[in-house]
Design a protein around this motif. Structure first.
Motif, short mmCIF file in Angstrom:
data_model
loop_
_atom_site.label_atom_id
_atom_site.label_comp_id
_atom_site.label_asym_id
_atom_site.label_seq_id
_atom_site.Cartn_x
_atom_site.Cartn_y
_atom_site.Cartn_z
N GLU A 105 0.79 -1.19 0.09
CA GLU A 105 0.06 0.01 0.02
C GLU A 105 0.75 1.26 0.18
OE1 GLU A 105 -3.15 0.03 -0.33
OE2 GLU A 105 -3.90 -1.86 0.28
N LYS A 106 0.38 2.28 -0.64
CA LYS A 106 1.39 3.44 -0.75
C LYS A 106 0.86 4.51 0.17
CE LYS A 106 1.91 2.90 -5.82
NZ LYS A 106 1.84 3.47 -7.10
N VAL A 107 1.67 5.32 0.97
CA VAL A 107 1.58 6.24 1.74
C VAL A 107 2.44 7.47 1.55
CG1 VAL A 107 1.34 6.73 4.08
CG2 VAL A 107 1.10 4.43 3.55
N PHE A 108 1.75 8.45 1.32
CA PHE A 108 2.36 9.94 1.06
C PHE A 108 2.53 10.45 2.22
CE2 PHE A 108 0.88 9.15 -3.47
CZ PHE A 108 2.25 9.43 -3.86
N PRO A 109 3.96 10.75 2.63
CA PRO A 109 3.98 11.42 4.18
C PRO A 109 3.23 12.69 4.42
CG PRO A 109 5.92 10.74 3.26
CD PRO A 109 5.23 10.49 2.02
N GLN A 110 2.97 13.27 3.23
CA GLN A 110 2.26 14.82 3.50
C GLN A 110 1.02 14.55 3.74
OE1 GLN A 110 3.62 17.93 2.84
NE2 GLN A 110 1.59 18.58 3.79
N ILE A 144 7.15 15.64 11.26
CA ILE A 144 7.74 15.06 9.82
C ILE A 144 7.38 13.79 10.11
CG2 ILE A 144 9.91 14.77 10.96
CD1 ILE A 144 11.13 15.67 8.15
N VAL A 145 7.03 12.97 9.00
CA VAL A 145 6.54 11.69 8.68
C VAL A 145 7.57 11.06 7.53
CG1 VAL A 145 4.86 10.15 7.69
CG2 VAL A 145 4.03 11.82 9.49
N PHE A 146 7.98 9.79 8.06
CA PHE A 146 9.03 8.80 7.20
C PHE A 146 8.91 7.69 7.34
CE2 PHE A 146 10.78 10.33 11.13
CZ PHE A 146 11.24 9.27 11.58
N GLY A 147 9.35 6.87 6.59
CA GLY A 147 9.31 5.29 6.40
C GLY A 147 10.37 4.69 7.23
#
Length: 450
Positions: free
Chosen positions: A358-363, A379-382
């Protein structure tokens, strides 16, 4: 030289005020005189030379750019605040000379080599006696890529006169956003207010002092401006327009900026080092939808990613593979949604977090977390995970009076109510009493956390 009128225009504006720097105001005559100074100072420079300019915006650095344009040199602007990282760029760009223009100090001219580059893109420019421009990507995920432009193609749009404002040149010297602002204001006879630093209080002080009408900035800086409350310590009533770009704008931040500056027009911009700055029109002050393009640009979306074709796009990278499709479209790497003529920028493909396919865009996740009043910035990151490939992580900044444990609990509950389960942050860490997660370019730097 007949292709670009800007040299004629700046002479026509004569005694009109052109530049404010270090509390001094310079006219267009002063700018012309300084260009002639550099013409003489660098009279030995040939057209087939590659010249680095290490500095920030000043009367000298601006005049030097104009002088080197007339000589049809390859120009490489470099941020003097990144001096420790610039030596790698000297080699990539194959500089013949480096002109250092420190703040409040004498300039220095260093001869590096007489070797003439055999770079394919440089040679194309040498053959037609055109000036070139080399701009570097941030290099946050590795070696910075060097984009080579035909400088005249970028300058052609300034032949047409447009409305101008008293403008702070906030965007950086080594990026087309900053150069684009500079050329736009000077080609239209406006006043450019230059900065010695880019702190919220100093920027607001100059807006107040010089009755600045236009502030171009990044969303990250606008967040810093609001968190610092500098806008309350100075009068910003002169502002007519705030433009924002360089990274996606959080919807909650846009709403906050609109509430604080209800009489100021807010306009999203879009540009890339490889393409220049496109014309843009926001759907409204509260909207993240923007119409982009304009004369000389064509746009299409392939697999959710924006591709652009333009005659003024870069010739290519010196040190990286071509980013163009076989039919000449530049692959921006920006994921977008489309609604008629309008686009919404979702984020960079390179920042995408893959959670079990599944795709997650941090924004998107950041936008939801920023809805909470207790959160100052996020700030969000993988982070890599053996079961799902990656998990979503968030690092948040809160006021010192809040309980980190309660904030983490609040964030997870809020995200579960607003997002699909795979988008909810698995790890949340909290820092107190800090302004945000900006880098030296006033953008969020997610890649450093990956």
């Amino acid at each position: 030289m007949e292709e670009v009128k800007i040299f004629d225009l700046i002479q026509e504006y004569g005694n009109s005020e052109a530049i404010v720097h270090n509390n001094k105001t310079f006219t267009y005559f002063d700018l012309v005189r300084k260009i002639k100074f550099w013409d003489e100072e660098l009279r030995y420079i040939r057209s087939e030379n590659v010249i680095g300019i290490e500095g920030d915006f000043s009367l000298d650095s601006i005049a030097l750019i104009f002088s080197l344009l007339k000589k049809s040199c390859i120009i490489v602007p470099l941020d003097i605040k990144q001096k420790d990282k610039n030596s790698e760029k000297y080699n990539i760009a194959e500089l013949n000379y480096l002109v250092g223009i420190p703040a409040r100090e004498e300039f220095q001219i260093n001869h590096i080599t007489d070797h003439k580059s055999d770079n394919f893109f440089y040679n194309r420019l040498f053959e037609i006696n055109r000036p070139g421009l080399v701009l570097f990507t941030s290099g946050s995920s590795g070696i910075p890529k060097a984009a080579v432009h035909d400088f005249f193609k970028l300058l052609k749009k300034f032949n047409k006169k447009r409305r101008t404002f008293v403008t702070i040149n906030f965007l950086l010297f080594d990026h087309w956003g900053g150069l684009n602002t500079m050329f736009h204001i000077l080609s239209n006879g406006g006043l450019l207010v230059l900065l010695e630093e880019r702190s919220p209080d100093y920027v607001c002080e100059l807006i107040d002092k010089y009755q600045v009408e236009l502030l171009p900035a990044s969303p990250t800086f606008l967040n810093m401006l609001i968190l610092s409350r500098a806008y309350k310590r100075w009068s910003l009533k002169s502002l007519k327009l705030i433009t924002y770009g360089a990274e996606p704008m959080p919807g909650s931040l846009l709403q906050l900026v609109n509430n604080i500056f209800p009489n100021v027009n807010l306009q999203q911009t879009y540009g890339l080092i490889e393409l220049g700055v496109l014309s843009s029109k926001s759907e409204g002050n509260n909207s993240l939808w923007v119409k982009i393009g304009g004369d000389g640009y064509a746009l299409r979306v392939v697999d959710g990613l924006l591709e652009i074709k333009s005659d003024s796009a870069m010739l290519g990278y010196i040190n990286a593979p071509s980013p163009y499709t076989e039919d000449g479209w530049f692959k921006t790497g920006d994921a977008v949604e489309v609604n008629g003529d309008y686009f919404k920028i979702l984020g960079r493909k390179s920042e995408l977090i893959n959670v079990g396919g599944e795709k997650v865009f941090p924004q998107e996740v950041e936008n939801v977390i920023l809805e909470l009043e207790e959160v100052r910035d996020v700030i969000v990151f993988g982070e890599k995970n053996p079961l799902t490939g990656s998990i979503v992580c968030a690092k948040v900044s809160i006021s010192s009076g809040e309980s980190p444990h309660e904030i983490i609990k609040l964030i997870k509950i809020h995200c579960r109510n607003k997002l699909a389960s795979f988008k909810v942050p698995v790890k949340v860490t909290v820092e107190t009493g800090i302004a945000g997660f900006e880098n030296t370019r006033f953008k969020k730097e997610r890649m450093k956390w990956i």
